[in-house]
Design a protein around this motif. Structure first.
Motif, mmCIF file in Angstrom:
data_model
loop_
_atom_site.group_PDB
_atom_site.id
_atom_site.type_symbol
_atom_site.label_atom_id
_atom_site.label_comp_id
_atom_site.label_asym_id
_atom_site.label_seq_id
_atom_site.Cartn_x
_atom_site.Cartn_y
_atom_site.Cartn_z
ATOM 1 N N ALA A 2 47.693 26.836 12.547
ATOM 2 C CA ALA A 2 48.237 27.575 11.718
ATOM 3 C C ALA A 2 47.524 27.898 10.347
ATOM 4 N N ALA A 3 46.802 27.097 9.732
ATOM 5 C CA ALA A 3 46.158 27.316 8.453
ATOM 6 C C ALA A 3 44.947 26.621 8.603
ATOM 7 N N TYR A 4 43.931 27.422 8.342
ATOM 8 C CA TYR A 4 42.589 26.966 8.198
ATOM 9 C C TYR A 4 42.377 26.743 6.515
ATOM 10 N N PRO A 5 41.509 25.856 6.323
ATOM 11 C CA PRO A 5 40.554 24.907 7.100
ATOM 12 C C PRO A 5 41.478 23.552 7.701
ATOM 13 N N GLN A 6 42.704 23.524 7.837
ATOM 14 C CA GLN A 6 43.281 22.378 8.316
ATOM 15 C C GLN A 6 43.123 22.090 9.819
ATOM 16 N N THR A 7 42.869 20.725 10.172
ATOM 17 C CA THR A 7 42.567 20.606 11.602
ATOM 18 C C THR A 7 43.979 20.366 12.067
ATOM 19 N N ARG A 8 43.831 20.224 13.551
ATOM 20 C CA ARG A 8 45.334 20.339 14.087
ATOM 21 C C ARG A 8 46.263 19.334 13.862
ATOM 22 N N ALA A 9 45.839 18.113 14.296
ATOM 23 C CA ALA A 9 46.938 17.073 14.320
ATOM 24 C C ALA A 9 47.271 16.617 12.758
ATOM 25 N N GLY A 10 48.410 16.732 12.528
ATOM 26 C CA GLY A 10 48.963 16.343 11.193
ATOM 27 C C GLY A 10 48.285 17.589 10.163
ATOM 28 N N SER A 11 48.090 18.591 10.629
ATOM 29 C CA SER A 11 47.453 19.723 9.965
ATOM 30 C C SER A 11 48.071 20.042 8.550
ATOM 31 N N HIS A 12 49.228 19.953 8.416
ATOM 32 C CA HIS A 12 49.924 20.203 7.044
ATOM 33 C C HIS A 12 49.378 19.008 6.226
ATOM 34 N N GLN A 13 48.753 17.990 6.368
ATOM 35 C CA GLN A 13 47.887 17.441 5.577
ATOM 36 C C GLN A 13 46.726 17.686 5.163
ATOM 37 N N GLY A 14 46.144 18.680 5.737
ATOM 38 C CA GLY A 14 45.193 19.071 5.590
ATOM 39 C C GLY A 14 43.876 18.476 5.368
ATOM 40 N N TRP A 15 43.278 19.005 4.365
ATOM 41 C CA TRP A 15 42.009 17.921 4.170
ATOM 42 C C TRP A 15 42.161 16.685 3.235
ATOM 43 N N ARG A 16 43.338 16.756 2.677
ATOM 44 C CA ARG A 16 43.746 15.607 2.015
ATOM 45 C C ARG A 16 44.452 14.618 2.642
ATOM 46 N N GLN A 116 38.263 14.807 16.091
ATOM 47 C CA GLN A 116 37.819 16.226 15.559
ATOM 48 C C GLN A 116 37.729 15.718 13.760
ATOM 49 N N ASN A 117 39.023 15.126 13.364
ATOM 50 C CA ASN A 117 39.218 15.022 12.072
ATOM 51 C C ASN A 117 38.246 14.127 11.581
ATOM 52 N N TYR A 118 37.678 13.164 12.126
ATOM 53 C CA TYR A 118 36.437 12.484 11.800
ATOM 54 C C TYR A 118 35.256 13.493 11.715
ATOM 55 N N ALA A 119 34.934 14.036 12.627
ATOM 56 C CA ALA A 119 33.862 14.966 12.507
ATOM 57 C C ALA A 119 33.680 15.870 11.643
ATOM 58 N N MET A 120 34.780 16.498 11.489
ATOM 59 C CA MET A 120 35.207 17.560 10.152
ATOM 60 C C MET A 120 34.851 17.156 8.801
ATOM 61 N N VAL A 631 32.562 21.705 21.218
ATOM 62 C CA VAL A 631 32.440 22.748 20.581
ATOM 63 C C VAL A 631 32.335 22.420 18.969
ATOM 64 N N VAL A 632 33.085 21.318 18.644
ATOM 65 C CA VAL A 632 33.144 20.784 17.338
ATOM 66 C C VAL A 632 31.579 20.071 17.119
ATOM 67 N N LEU A 633 30.821 19.341 18.029
ATOM 68 C CA LEU A 633 29.754 18.891 18.116
ATOM 69 C C LEU A 633 28.683 19.893 17.720
ATOM 70 N N ASN A 634 28.883 20.839 18.433
ATOM 71 C CA ASN A 634 27.797 22.105 18.448
ATOM 72 C C ASN A 634 27.933 22.492 17.073
ATOM 73 N N GLY A 635 29.002 22.762 16.445
ATOM 74 C CA GLY A 635 29.194 23.156 15.026
ATOM 75 C C GLY A 635 28.497 22.099 14.205
ATOM 76 N N LEU A 636 28.689 21.032 14.494
ATOM 77 C CA LEU A 636 28.037 19.745 13.455
ATOM 78 C C LEU A 636 26.552 20.157 13.290
ATOM 79 N N ARG A 637 25.996 20.402 14.504
ATOM 80 C CA ARG A 637 24.646 20.893 14.461
ATOM 81 C C ARG A 637 24.022 21.245 13.216
ATOM 82 N N LEU A 638 24.879 22.365 12.777
ATOM 83 C CA LEU A 638 24.486 23.063 11.660
ATOM 84 C C LEU A 638 24.380 22.272 10.280
ATOM 85 N N LEU A 639 24.862 21.100 10.276
ATOM 86 C CA LEU A 639 24.626 20.165 9.202
ATOM 87 C C LEU A 639 23.184 19.775 8.977
#
Ligand code: ADP
Ligand code: MG
Length: 643
Positions: A2-16, A116-120, A631-639
């Motif tokens: 629904a809304a980036y950058p929120q993750t999927r589960a509990g996404s309305h909680q967003g980053w907070r 995913q939440n943990y990784a992000m 896919v998430v781990l592949n993205g984290l390589r950019l860190l």
């Protein structure tokens, strides 16, 4: 999603994510697993159907709670989340009495979300690390006494006392004392900088030595550090084009899968004579493996990691879109002064005309420049001061952008600037002065300024700005990073500019430009050669920075204009950061596309297998969630990208 950058589960909680969710979500995952195990044991032990149903229901509730919460939040905004497909599949499994398999789906799905939440969350650490850089309280001088106050209460005009080892709490100017400052947290530059009275210090930098008094110039909320934090958090919320496309795609795709599975369940039994229950089960597997979870997370996982990596190195991308744009850039146009050169010119020659003394020329030029903030003016002022000329203020002053200055005192006007300043005001420069000025420029003596007071031509002053030692090398590195054309844009004299351009290996030099010419040429370069990045010091290059497909402001720690106009801000005064940023943006695009292709391929393979040989639900879920996590781990390589 629904809304980036929120993750999927509990996404309305967003980053907070609140603490209790951070704790409860993994707990629910564990409970789901426990529920599955208890269910299987009771079933083996021959427990009554009512007991079994109770255990299954509880398992479903803990397993599906966060997904359902996210779905409801999304539906309120009239969007569909991929979670919906998962929950439907689990309900469908229950309907055909495959409770355990449905519960396994919920378990793996919610486990994957927690991971995913943990990784992000790691990508956010770059920001929270910045937040920690500011002390909460500071010692403020009140008369003779020192009072400890919260930073928020300190006002511009207050004087704060810094001891060695203290972090600077607020932006300010040193009033007393000197010290070495480690600015690496803001600029990525590890060499400490020596600073003394009158120099600016930035919140978040570390005072390594020396006790100092600092006059606060900005409230806490407006410090450079506070604005960087705002910018990076905003950057994470802004969508790249690929991202917005995927968001829309997700909606249609999710609807499409639901409709296709509905048709599959309705028509396959009668058309192909497959038993209803078995076909329904296959339908649920289809719903699971076809849902685009991996696709949805593929882009943010890469972009957020890249933005975080860059922020750590003092390169601020104002949004994922700018990473995408930078990766496509073919041409880099540099401003000369302050970008390719240090921007701290020095006076090289003072050449009065026969009837004028050197002191007279210098005094007039210095007084005319006294109110200018141009690097040339600063060079002249410090040269004059070193020779004992007491700087006096003019009565009237006007800066003629890109040309020079005009000032008056005692009712007489003084002009200092490039030859075109004089043409601009309708004066004809004597031929022998012009010839002299060209000769000096050809000799590489630097930028030549003419001075005239009233009707008298006073003479010439040359100032020279040294190029950055590593400029040629860093420009060569840009070509290696795939930049096809390097251009210089400058307001300076063509001869000075071309000599420098040759030394640095620049393809194309445009000299004698006014700020609006820079803007026009950036547009032309874009049409001729493709996407163009403009690199400037962000103050007088603002229009060109805005016009370029990527506007890059350099050495911007502390300058507001640069933070505002540019798409990409280099906190550090280092040309190497441009090559790094280009390299990072290209690698990010590569990883984004790897993720997209991989995610789609897994869907195609799993869907084909389900339709042909058949796939048990748990296996389908493992394939599906596994690809999401990869896919998430592949993205984290950019860190960990560096160059
Ligand atoms: P750049 O594009 O290299 O950053 P500017 O556009 O700021 O340079 O200035 C272009 C030219 O205008 C300078 O090279 C100089 O000849 C003249 N000029 C600008 N400001 C001043 C000043 N304060 N005093 C004298 N000359 C100036
Ligand atoms: Mg400039």
């Amino acid at each position: 999603m629904a809304a980036y950058p929120q993750t999927r589960a509990g996404s309305h909680q967003g980053w907070r994510l609140e603490l209790n969710d951070e704790f409860l979500e993994p707990l629910f995952v564990a409970l789901t697993l426990a529920g599955i195990v208890v269910g299987v044991i009771l079933e083996r032990a021959g427990a009554s159907p009512a007991v079994l149903l109770g255990v299954h229901l509880v398992t479903y509730v803990v397993g599906g709670f966060y997904a359902v919460r996210a779905i409801i939040a999304a539906l309120r905004e009239r969007t569909i989340q991929v979670d919906l497909l998962m929950v439907l599949a689990a309900l469908g499994a229950a309907y055909v009495n495959a409770w355990t398999e449905g519960a396994i789906l919920l378990f793996l799905f919610s486990l994957s979300n927690v991971l995913q939440n943990y990784a992000m969350a790691r990508t956010r650490q770059a920001i929270s690390a910045l937040l920690k850089l500011r002390p909460d309280t500071v010692a403020v001088r009140r008369g003779e006494a020192l009072v400890e106050l919260p930073v928020e209460e300190v006002q511009p005009g207050d004087v704060v006392a810094l001891r060695p080892g203290d972090r600077v709490p607020l932006d300010g100017t040193i009033m007393r004392g000197s010290g070495n400052f480690d600015e690496s947290a803001l600029t990525g530059e590890s060499m400490p900088v020596q600073k003394g009275e009158g120099m600016h210090v930035l919140a978040g930098t570390l005072n390594q030595s020396g006790a100092l008094d600092v006059l606060v110039t900005k409230p806490a909320s407006e410090s450079t550090l506070a604005r960087i934090i705002d910018m990076v958090s905003e950057a994470q919320a802004r969508k790249a084009r690929t991202q917005s496309f995927l968001d829309r795609f997700e909606q249609w795709y999710a609807m499409g899968v639901i409709v296709a599975v509905a048709l599959f369940i309705t028509f396959v039994p009668s058309l192909f004579g497959v038993p209803f229950a078995q076909n329904f089960y296959n339908g649920m597997v289809l719903l699971t493996v076809a849902s685009p979870c991996a696709l949805v997370i593929s882009v943010p996982a890469a972009l957020l990691s890249a933005i975080a990596n860059a922020a750590r190195r003092g390169v601020l991308f104002k949004g994922g879109a700018h990473l995408e744009e930078l990766s496509r850039v073919k041409v880099v146009a540099f401003d000369k002064t302050g970008t390719l050169t240090h921007g701290h010119p020095e006076v090289t020659d003072v050449l009065p005309r026969p009837a004028v003394s050197a002191d007279e020329l210098l005094a007039a030029v210095a007084r005319a420049e006294a109110q200018s903030e141009h690097p040339i003016a600063l060079a002249i002022m410090s040269y004059a001061q070193a020779r004992g000329v007491v700087p006096q203020e003019p009565e009237l002053f006007e800066a003629v952008t890109g040309m020079g200055v005009r000032a008056s005192w005692d009712g007489v006007e003084t002009l200092v600037g490039a030859p075109r300043l004089f043409t601009h005001v309708g004066l004809v420069v004597p031929a022998e002065l012009l010839a002299e000025s060209d000769r000096l420029a050809d000799e590489g003596r630097g930028t030549v300024l003419l001075a005239r007071r009233g009707a008298v031509w006073l003479g010439l002053v040359t100032v020279m700005d040294r190029e950055r030692a590593d400029a040629a090398e860093k420009i060569a590195a840009l070509r290696k990073a795939g930049i096809e054309r390097v251009v210089m844009l400058t307001g300076d004299n063509a001869r000075v500019a071309e000599a420098l351009g040759r030394r640095l290996g620049i393809d194309e030099v445009h000299a004698g430009l006014l700020p609006e010419d820079k803007l026009r040429i950036v547009g032309e370069l874009g049409r001729k050669y493709g996407p163009t990045a403009m690199v400037g010091d962000g103050i007088n290059d603002a229009p060109a920075l805005a016009a370029a497909s990527s506007g890059i402001a350099m050495g911007a720690a502390g300058t507001d204009a640069a933070l505002e106009t540019a798409d990409i801000v280099l906190m550090r005064d280092d040309l190497g950061a441009i090559g790094y940023a280009v390299g990072l943006s290209k690698r990010t695009q590569r990883i984004v596309w790897q993720n997209i292709v991989f995610a789609l391929s897994v869907v195609v393979v799993l869907v084909s297998l389900t339709l042909t040989v058949g796939v048990p639900l748990p296996l389908g879920v493992i394939g599906h969630e596994g690809s999401t996590i990869l896919v998430v781990l592949n993205g984290l390589r950019l860190l960990v990208h560096s160059e």
